[in-house]
Design a protein around this motif. Structure first.
Motif, PDB file in Angstrom:
ATOM      1  N   THR A  59      45.737 -23.317  -6.482  1.00  0.00           N
ATOM      2  CA  THR A  59      46.212 -23.816  -5.154  1.00  0.00           C
ATOM      3  C   THR A  59      45.094 -24.273  -4.124  1.00  0.00           C
ATOM      4  O   THR A  59      45.103 -25.319  -3.576  1.00  0.00           O
ATOM      5  CB  THR A  59      47.280 -22.996  -4.312  1.00  0.00           C
ATOM      6  N   GLY A 102      53.728 -34.687  -6.661  1.00  0.00           N
ATOM      7  CA  GLY A 102      53.316 -33.870  -5.771  1.00  0.00           C
ATOM      8  C   GLY A 102      52.262 -32.884  -6.206  1.00  0.00           C
ATOM      9  O   GLY A 102      51.910 -32.719  -7.505  1.00  0.00           O
ATOM     10  N   GLY A 103      51.758 -31.992  -5.351  1.00  0.00           N
ATOM     11  CA  GLY A 103      50.437 -31.184  -5.749  1.00  0.00           C
ATOM     12  C   GLY A 103      50.880 -30.070  -6.436  1.00  0.00           C
ATOM     13  O   GLY A 103      50.295 -29.735  -7.598  1.00  0.00           O
ATOM     14  N   SER A 104      52.272 -29.569  -6.126  1.00  0.00           N
ATOM     15  CA  SER A 104      52.545 -28.607  -7.015  1.00  0.00           C
ATOM     16  C   SER A 104      52.862 -28.931  -8.590  1.00  0.00           C
ATOM     17  O   SER A 104      52.734 -28.059  -9.333  1.00  0.00           O
ATOM     18  CB  SER A 104      54.177 -28.108  -6.626  1.00  0.00           C
ATOM     19  N   ARG A 105      53.267 -29.944  -8.712  1.00  0.00           N
ATOM     20  CA  ARG A 105      53.480 -30.490 -10.144  1.00  0.00           C
ATOM     21  C   ARG A 105      52.176 -30.556 -10.907  1.00  0.00           C
ATOM     22  O   ARG A 105      52.023 -30.338 -11.911  1.00  0.00           O
ATOM     23  CB  ARG A 105      54.070 -31.989 -10.237  1.00  0.00           C
ATOM     24  N   VAL A 134      49.685 -28.884 -10.186  1.00  0.00           N
ATOM     25  CA  VAL A 134      49.093 -27.561 -10.287  1.00  0.00           C
ATOM     26  C   VAL A 134      49.778 -26.822 -11.596  1.00  0.00           C
ATOM     27  O   VAL A 134      48.958 -26.601 -12.542  1.00  0.00           O
ATOM     28  CB  VAL A 134      48.898 -26.545  -9.112  1.00  0.00           C
ATOM     29  N   ILE A 135      51.160 -26.885 -11.612  1.00  0.00           N
ATOM     30  CA  ILE A 135      51.874 -26.079 -12.456  1.00  0.00           C
ATOM     31  C   ILE A 135      51.848 -26.828 -13.906  1.00  0.00           C
ATOM     32  O   ILE A 135      51.655 -26.103 -15.109  1.00  0.00           O
ATOM     33  CB  ILE A 135      53.029 -25.885 -12.048  1.00  0.00           C
ATOM     34  N   ARG A 136      51.737 -28.143 -13.929  1.00  0.00           N
ATOM     35  CA  ARG A 136      52.045 -28.748 -14.988  1.00  0.00           C
ATOM     36  C   ARG A 136      50.781 -29.247 -15.783  1.00  0.00           C
ATOM     37  O   ARG A 136      50.618 -29.550 -16.971  1.00  0.00           O
ATOM     38  CB  ARG A 136      52.738 -29.980 -14.979  1.00  0.00           C
ATOM     39  N   THR A 161      39.513 -24.709 -11.354  1.00  0.00           N
ATOM     40  CA  THR A 161      40.222 -25.908 -10.800  1.00  0.00           C
ATOM     41  C   THR A 161      39.581 -26.673 -10.156  1.00  0.00           C
ATOM     42  O   THR A 161      39.902 -28.047 -10.365  1.00  0.00           O
ATOM     43  CB  THR A 161      41.339 -25.148  -9.653  1.00  0.00           C
ATOM     44  N   LEU A 186      47.939 -18.388  -9.229  1.00  0.00           N
ATOM     45  CA  LEU A 186      48.753 -19.659  -8.455  1.00  0.00           C
ATOM     46  C   LEU A 186      47.853 -19.739  -7.152  1.00  0.00           C
ATOM     47  O   LEU A 186      47.651 -20.756  -6.587  1.00  0.00           O
ATOM     48  CB  LEU A 186      49.989 -19.008  -8.089  1.00  0.00           C
ATOM     49  N   TYR A 187      47.217 -18.610  -6.828  1.00  0.00           N
ATOM     50  CA  TYR A 187      46.505 -18.740  -5.212  1.00  0.00           C
ATOM     51  C   TYR A 187      45.301 -19.433  -5.661  1.00  0.00           C
ATOM     52  O   TYR A 187      44.655 -20.541  -4.779  1.00  0.00           O
ATOM     53  CB  TYR A 187      46.045 -17.367  -4.844  1.00  0.00           C
TER      54      TYR A 187
END
Length: 324
Positions: free
Chosen positions: A143, A223-226, A228-230, A205, A139-140
């Motif tokens: 991101t 969004g950025g979280s989507r 990254v995670i998806r 990444t 995650l780190y």
């Protein structure tokens, strides 16, 4: 009649422009007469990866070895019953025999049962520490690599600063400060191991964020979280899994090293490193081999097996090898 020595069937193939099913189309009967075979169904990526993995015979043997070690540590105590909570000074340092297949240690614990219990702790701490470190590092690093710019530079300088610290010394200090229970050892090991995982995932990444599917998420307002995670993390899963296998072996080695220094799991629990440390006390002057060789061999075989599997997984996830 042939032309320049060519077979007549080859000439027929070239001259066959119109068939019953349309231009350039052959029926099954005509294809069979000309000796043509239907195209084979393309292999799936999972099958190609397995074929590459299966070429590594050491990795296949390592899977069998780890299966045996897990059965020995977790199923063995259900079959071979021993008392690992109370000492039995009457059996102190007894030699291997019918009552105790691997003898007893300096406190009268059955050494074979102790090896099973120590293996449970070593494997549980190794697997859990690898999971926590890979989760945080993934995650780190994802991101930092996805955001880029100054944020990426700042986050990675934190990683570089952490990697510059002699982590063994810090881990020893933390082991002295906190009571070294299995849960504490998991977070002590993961507190430094995630740094290397973060750097590795961040590099992956940087390549993935320029792909079309990641750019499409940005275009539609995702969004950025989507992203990254998806999208980024699932496509970097190969690198993460390979690193996780190495992390398990490294975590077991770190735990064994702390146990060897007397800073590992405290009695009545134990781990393979603590067993090895206790056995070395009786190395000189006496031939108490059952206190030294079993835990040492268990550490070596387990770590080597995880490393062989990691090497094979790295080859299996390598795109160039899957396209052979």
């Amino acid at each position: 009649m042939t032309m320049f020595g060519q077979d007549s069937s080859a000439v027929d193939i070239v001259q066959h422009d119109i068939g019953p099913n349309g231009p350039g189309t052959l029926t099954a009967v005509e294809a069979a007469e000309l000796g043509l075979q239907p195209a084979a169904k393309p292999r799936s990526m999972l099958r190609r990866g397995w074929e590459v993995f299966a070429e590594n015979k050491l990795a296949l043997a390592s899977i069998g070895l780890l299966a045996f070690i897990f059965l020995f540590c977790f199923v063995g105590p259900l079959i071979y019953h021993t008392n690992q909570l109370n000492t039995n000074l009457a059996d102190t340092l007894c030699r291997p025999g019918a009552a105790h297949l691997l003898g007893c240690d300096e406190l009268g614990y059955d050494q074979l049962g102790r090896l099973m219990v120590g293996g449970q702790v070593s494997l549980e701490v190794g697997l859990a520490a690898a999971f926590v470190s890979c989760l945080i590092g993934t995650l780190y690093g994802a991101t930092a690599g996805f955001i880029g710019g100054g944020v990426d530079a700042f986050m990675m300088r934190i990683v570089d600063a952490g990697l510059s610290i002699p982590f063994i010394m810090v881990i020893i200090i933390l082991s002295v400060i906190f009571h070294p229970s299995p849960v504490i050892m998991i977070f002590i090991i993961a507190s430094f191991y995630w740094l290397g995982v973060a750097r590795l995932v961040r590099g992956e990444t940087l390549t993935l964020r320029t792909r079309e599917y990641v750019q499409a998420v940005r275009v539609i307002g995702g969004g950025g979280s989507r992203a990254v995670i998806r999208h980024i993390v699932p496509n970097a899963i190969g690198t993460i899994i390979v690193q996780a296998t190495f992390a398990v072996a490294d975590s077991i080695l770190i735990l064994s090293g702390l146990g060897f220094l007397g800073l590992g799991i405290q009695p009545p629990s134990t781990d393979w490193g603590s067993m090895l440390s206790n056995g070395l006390t009786y190395l000189q002057g006496s031939n108490y081999w059952w206190l030294i060789y079993p835990p040492g061999i268990a550490i070596i075989l387990t770590c080597i097996a995880f490393n062989f599997i990691g090497d094979a997984l790295r080859d299996a996830f390598e795109t160039r090898l899957q396209r052979r």
